[in-house]
Design a protein around this motif. Structure first.
Motif, PDB file in Angstrom:
ATOM      1  N   MET A   1       0.840  -1.168   0.000  1.00 14.13           N
ATOM      2  CA  MET A   1       0.000   0.000   0.000  1.00 14.13           C
ATOM      3  C   MET A   1       0.893   1.242   0.000  1.00 14.13           C
ATOM      4  O   MET A   1       1.916   1.295   0.655  1.00 14.13           O
ATOM      5  CB  MET A   1      -0.899  -0.020   1.221  1.00 14.13           C
ATOM      6  CG  MET A   1      -1.828   1.149   1.295  1.00 14.13           C
ATOM      7  SD  MET A   1      -2.971   0.962   2.654  1.00 14.13           S
ATOM      8  CE  MET A   1      -4.472   0.848   1.746  1.00 14.13           C
ATOM      9  N   ILE A   2       0.485   2.236  -0.739  1.00 13.19           N
ATOM     10  CA  ILE A   2       1.250   3.467  -0.860  1.00 13.19           C
ATOM     11  C   ILE A   2       0.774   4.427   0.228  1.00 13.19           C
ATOM     12  O   ILE A   2      -0.387   4.796   0.288  1.00 13.19           O
ATOM     13  CB  ILE A   2       1.068   4.074  -2.255  1.00 13.19           C
ATOM     14  CG1 ILE A   2       1.581   3.100  -3.309  1.00 13.19           C
ATOM     15  CG2 ILE A   2       1.774   5.408  -2.351  1.00 13.19           C
ATOM     16  CD1 ILE A   2       1.232   3.492  -4.715  1.00 13.19           C
ATOM     17  N   GLU A   3       1.711   4.829   1.089  1.00 11.07           N
ATOM     18  CA  GLU A   3       1.352   5.718   2.177  1.00 11.07           C
ATOM     19  C   GLU A   3       1.506   7.185   1.802  1.00 11.07           C
ATOM     20  O   GLU A   3       0.781   8.029   2.281  1.00 11.07           O
ATOM     21  CB  GLU A   3       2.217   5.405   3.393  1.00 11.07           C
ATOM     22  CG  GLU A   3       1.963   4.028   3.949  1.00 11.07           C
ATOM     23  CD  GLU A   3       2.876   3.703   5.103  1.00 11.07           C
ATOM     24  OE1 GLU A   3       3.578   4.605   5.582  1.00 11.07           O
ATOM     25  OE2 GLU A   3       2.888   2.549   5.522  1.00 11.07           O
ATOM     26  N   ASN A   4       2.469   7.488   0.958  1.00  8.81           N
ATOM     27  CA  ASN A   4       2.754   8.870   0.620  1.00  8.81           C
ATOM     28  C   ASN A   4       2.882   8.976  -0.898  1.00  8.81           C
ATOM     29  O   ASN A   4       3.837   8.469  -1.483  1.00  8.81           O
ATOM     30  CB  ASN A   4       4.047   9.304   1.313  1.00  8.81           C
ATOM     31  CG  ASN A   4       4.318  10.769   1.154  1.00  8.81           C
ATOM     32  OD1 ASN A   4       3.625  11.467   0.431  1.00  8.81           O
ATOM     33  ND2 ASN A   4       5.338  11.239   1.843  1.00  8.81           N
ATOM     34  N   TRP A   5       1.958   9.644  -1.545  1.00  6.19           N
ATOM     35  CA  TRP A   5       1.948   9.731  -3.010  1.00  6.19           C
ATOM     36  C   TRP A   5       3.103  10.565  -3.546  1.00  6.19           C
ATOM     37  O   TRP A   5       3.617  10.292  -4.625  1.00  6.19           O
ATOM     38  CB  TRP A   5       0.619  10.286  -3.497  1.00  6.19           C
ATOM     39  CG  TRP A   5      -0.451   9.255  -3.414  1.00  6.19           C
ATOM     40  CD1 TRP A   5      -1.401   9.149  -2.447  1.00  6.19           C
ATOM     41  CD2 TRP A   5      -0.660   8.155  -4.297  1.00  6.19           C
ATOM     42  NE1 TRP A   5      -2.192   8.056  -2.683  1.00  6.19           N
ATOM     43  CE2 TRP A   5      -1.761   7.427  -3.818  1.00  6.19           C
ATOM     44  CE3 TRP A   5      -0.014   7.713  -5.441  1.00  6.19           C
ATOM     45  CZ2 TRP A   5      -2.233   6.290  -4.458  1.00  6.19           C
ATOM     46  CZ3 TRP A   5      -0.496   6.584  -6.078  1.00  6.19           C
ATOM     47  CH2 TRP A   5      -1.578   5.884  -5.585  1.00  6.19           C
ATOM     48  N   VAL A   6       3.525  11.570  -2.819  1.00  3.48           N
ATOM     49  CA  VAL A   6       4.644  12.401  -3.273  1.00  3.48           C
ATOM     50  C   VAL A   6       5.930  11.574  -3.282  1.00  3.48           C
ATOM     51  O   VAL A   6       6.700  11.620  -4.252  1.00  3.48           O
ATOM     52  CB  VAL A   6       4.790  13.654  -2.379  1.00  3.48           C
ATOM     53  CG1 VAL A   6       6.023  14.454  -2.752  1.00  3.48           C
ATOM     54  CG2 VAL A   6       3.541  14.513  -2.459  1.00  3.48           C
ATOM     55  N   ASP A   7       6.154  10.822  -2.226  1.00  4.78           N
ATOM     56  CA  ASP A   7       7.328   9.963  -2.149  1.00  4.78           C
ATOM     57  C   ASP A   7       7.313   8.916  -3.267  1.00  4.78           C
ATOM     58  O   ASP A   7       8.329   8.671  -3.922  1.00  4.78           O
ATOM     59  CB  ASP A   7       7.380   9.282  -0.776  1.00  4.78           C
ATOM     60  CG  ASP A   7       8.655   8.508  -0.563  1.00  4.78           C
ATOM     61  OD1 ASP A   7       9.735   9.003  -0.973  1.00  4.78           O
ATOM     62  OD2 ASP A   7       8.585   7.408   0.013  1.00  4.78           O
ATOM     63  N   PHE A   8       6.160   8.329  -3.499  1.00  5.72           N
ATOM     64  CA  PHE A   8       6.019   7.337  -4.562  1.00  5.72           C
ATOM     65  C   PHE A   8       6.313   7.945  -5.921  1.00  5.72           C
ATOM     66  O   PHE A   8       7.045   7.377  -6.740  1.00  5.72           O
ATOM     67  CB  PHE A   8       4.609   6.741  -4.536  1.00  5.72           C
ATOM     68  CG  PHE A   8       4.329   5.821  -5.685  1.00  5.72           C
ATOM     69  CD1 PHE A   8       4.877   4.556  -5.722  1.00  5.72           C
ATOM     70  CD2 PHE A   8       3.517   6.228  -6.729  1.00  5.72           C
ATOM     71  CE1 PHE A   8       4.629   3.707  -6.782  1.00  5.72           C
ATOM     72  CE2 PHE A   8       3.261   5.390  -7.798  1.00  5.72           C
ATOM     73  CZ  PHE A   8       3.822   4.127  -7.823  1.00  5.72           C
TER      74      PHE A   8
END
Length: 86
Positions: A1-8
């Motif tokens: 699961m992606i917690e932080n879209w900016v980091d991704f």
């Protein structure tokens, strides 16, 4: 699961750029020979890929250690509860 879209998003962009530079630098190296720009592009891209991989492994190892510590605490707490009610 992606917690932080900016980091991704930053990870995807950085990884794709490094991979693109590595593949294009390697293509130019074999097509045109070893000139300064081609070798520099290939070496820098390979270095970025290695650093990116090392950072990803460090992050994985840290998360794995954190998870194992949390599981140990939960197991210890369960044992303490069993002993107090037994």
């Amino acid at each position: 699961m992606i917690e932080n879209w900016v980091d991704f998003t930053l990870n995807v962009v950085a990884g794709a750029t490094a991979f693109l530079c590595l593949s294009d630098g390697t293509r130019r190296l074999f097509a045109f020979g070893a000139n300064r720009k081609t070798v520099l592009m290939t070496v820098l891209a390979a270095g970025i890929c290695v650093l990116y991989g090392a950072f990803a492994y460090w992050k994985y190892a840290d998360l794995k250690a954190t998870l194992s510590m949390n599981q140990r605490r939960a197991a210890a707490a369960t044992r303490e509860l069993e002993q107090t009610f037994a």
